[in-house]
Scaffold this active site. Structure first.
Site, PDB file in Angstrom:
ATOM      1  N   CYS A 334       0.820  -1.206   0.000  1.00  0.00           N
ATOM      2  CA  CYS A 334       0.000   0.000   0.000  1.00  0.00           C
ATOM      3  C   CYS A 334       0.855   1.257   0.000  1.00  0.00           C
ATOM      4  O   CYS A 334       0.919   1.991   0.993  1.00  0.00           O
ATOM      5  CB  CYS A 334      -0.918  -0.031   1.219  1.00  0.00           C
ATOM      6  SG  CYS A 334      -1.934  -1.496   1.173  1.00  0.00           S
ATOM      7  N   TYR A 362      21.724  -6.644  -4.102  1.00  0.00           N
ATOM      8  CA  TYR A 362      20.928  -5.611  -3.426  1.00  0.00           C
ATOM      9  C   TYR A 362      19.427  -5.837  -3.624  1.00  0.00           C
ATOM     10  O   TYR A 362      18.667  -4.876  -3.750  1.00  0.00           O
ATOM     11  CB  TYR A 362      21.363  -4.212  -3.888  1.00  0.00           C
ATOM     12  CG  TYR A 362      22.846  -3.973  -3.708  1.00  0.00           C
ATOM     13  CD1 TYR A 362      23.391  -3.923  -2.431  1.00  0.00           C
ATOM     14  CD2 TYR A 362      23.697  -3.830  -4.798  1.00  0.00           C
ATOM     15  CE1 TYR A 362      24.754  -3.737  -2.246  1.00  0.00           C
ATOM     16  CE2 TYR A 362      25.068  -3.628  -4.619  1.00  0.00           C
ATOM     17  CZ  TYR A 362      25.584  -3.585  -3.342  1.00  0.00           C
ATOM     18  OH  TYR A 362      26.936  -3.401  -3.173  1.00  0.00           O
TER      19      TYR A 362
END
Ligand code: LLP
Length: 407
Positions: A334, A362
């Protein structure tokens, strides 16, 4: 269906679920070999930067290839030891080493501390004194060169928090020399990551060598020079820097010098060995934009949200039967920042498997549990062999420690 080594991505998704990080062992080996080959004449200690991907099985793979390790926390040192890496090939970088971490590293017997400030020198000396030990130190010098990369991953400018300023360097070495529980062994720098231009790397090396000469004139002779992280990788279709040209330039600069070479590559050893597999949940067509909603999110791959990074995304099917349309590829989190790609031409319908490329570096190491999402599973593929190297976290796993202290 596209494959990784001899295995179809669809088979991996069916067996382990999605989102799923998959790595090619062969590609890890080749990436390491590329450094070894390019720098063969200098016989460097290649210290894999563990932060790029800190999975124990990946660390173990590099340890077996003979790699050393660049670490930036006690936790990373513990990981290397747990994976079977040898302590005498570990270097410990980072601006904020705590006393606990310094003590742990000294007791483990690491190769050296890459020290970033005067107060850190004093702290390491004090801990070493308390333990009756001598700490091997290198000073990380900030050479003040512009690495020409994203500002968040540029580290070699005066304005960055990293390293000791060139102007203060000689004084810092003299200070280190006056502390009885330190042994000066080297000099290092790290100017930034995802470097696509060799000139800043070479310039940083030149500046370090000038300083090394000035130090030698004062009787401070260094055993090694550590040039920091590796070269950038292709995320789109850019040309990554020529490793052989970098090595040749460094070789010319180091010719006739007594110092050995240390390198700390991370991204270029693992980045293009990894793919993040994700399943399309929904396709939402809108007036202004189309959204391909997938089951991977910013918690699995922070790079697009954090650095506006580009990752290639493709359908895992080899044949392009479906329509190709313009869409944002987004996760279920969200936040508007939860996207893996924006304005991308993609062929995708609900249920399809997508491949997010260059997700070896990463990605899993920066993953979080935001929105109480379990971290994704990881698998290592070698030929036709597949090994689960991190099981998927369950929802229960994510809050188990909190549940155990629930009043
Ligand atoms: N040595 C030191 C001291 C470092 O700080 C780093 C990376 C490396 C070596 C390895 O650099 P590489 O070979 O990977 O370029 N999360 C960012 C990258 C942060 C890099 C931090 N330091 C990203 O996803 O692009």
């Amino acid at each position: 269906m596209k494959t990784i080594e001899n295995i179809e991505f669809g088979q991996l998704a069916a067996q382990f679920g999605t989102p799923l990080y998959v790595y090619s062992e062969n590609e890890l080996t080749q990436a390491y070999a590329r450094y070894q080959t390019a720098f063969v004449a200098l016989n460097p200690l290649i210290c894999y930067a563990v932060k790029a991907n800190s999975n124990l099985s990946i660390i173990r793979h590099f340890a077996r290839l003979g790699s050393g390790f660049d670490t930036v926390s006690g936790g990373e040192i513990a990981r290397v030891l747990a994976a079977g890496g040898s302590a005498d090939k570990i270097i410990f970088s980072g601006v904020g080493k705590s006393e606990v971490e310094i003590e742990f590293a000294l007791n483990a017997g690491i190769k050296c501390f890459n020290v970033e400030s005067l107060p850190e020198l004093d702290r390491i000396n004090a801990v070493a004194q308390r333990l009756g030990k001598t700490a091997p130190v290198s000073l990380r010098i900030n050479p003040d060169v512009d690495a020409k990369t994203h500002p968040y991953i540029s580290t070699g400018l005066k304005a960055n928090k990293f390293g000791i300023a060139m102007a203060d360097a000689e004084q810092a070495y003299r200070h280190a020399g006056s502390l009885h529980h330190l042994r000066i062994v080297g000099i290092d720098c790290h100017i930034g990551s995802q470097l696509m231009d060799l000139s800043p790397l070479i310039e940083a090396c030149e500046r370090l060598l000038q300083l090394t000469d000035r130090l030698a004139g004062q009787g401070i002779v260094l055993e090694h020079i550590d040039l920091g992280g590796g070269i950038g990788i292709a995320y789109q279709n850019e040309q990554s820097p020529d490793l052989a040209a970098y090595a040749a330039a460094v070789q010319t600069l180091l010719a006739g010098r007594p110092q050995s070479l240390v390198l700390e590559p991370g991204r270029s050893l693992v980045g293009n060995a990894g793919t993040l597999l994700t399943r399309v949940e929904y396709v939402k067509r809108g007036e202004e934009k189309n959204f391909v909603i997938v089951d991977a999110a910013m918690n699995d791959l922070m790079r697009p949200a954090l650095y506006q990074a580009y990752h290639n995304i493709e359908n895992a099917e080899t044949s392009e039967r479906q329509p190709v349309f313009l869409a944002d590829i987004v996760g279920p989190i969200c936040e508007t920042g939860d996207f893996l790609a924006r304005d991308r031409m993609i062929s995708a319908q609900a249920g399809d498997l997508l491949l997010v490329r260059s997700a070896g570096a990463y990605a899993s190491s920066m993953a979080s549990n935001y929105n109480t999402r379990g971290r994704a599973a990881e698998v290592l593929v070698s030929g036709d062999k597949v090994r689960l190297i991190r099981p998927r976290e369950t929802w229960e796993d994510v809050f188990a420690s909190e549940k155990s202290v629930l009043a």
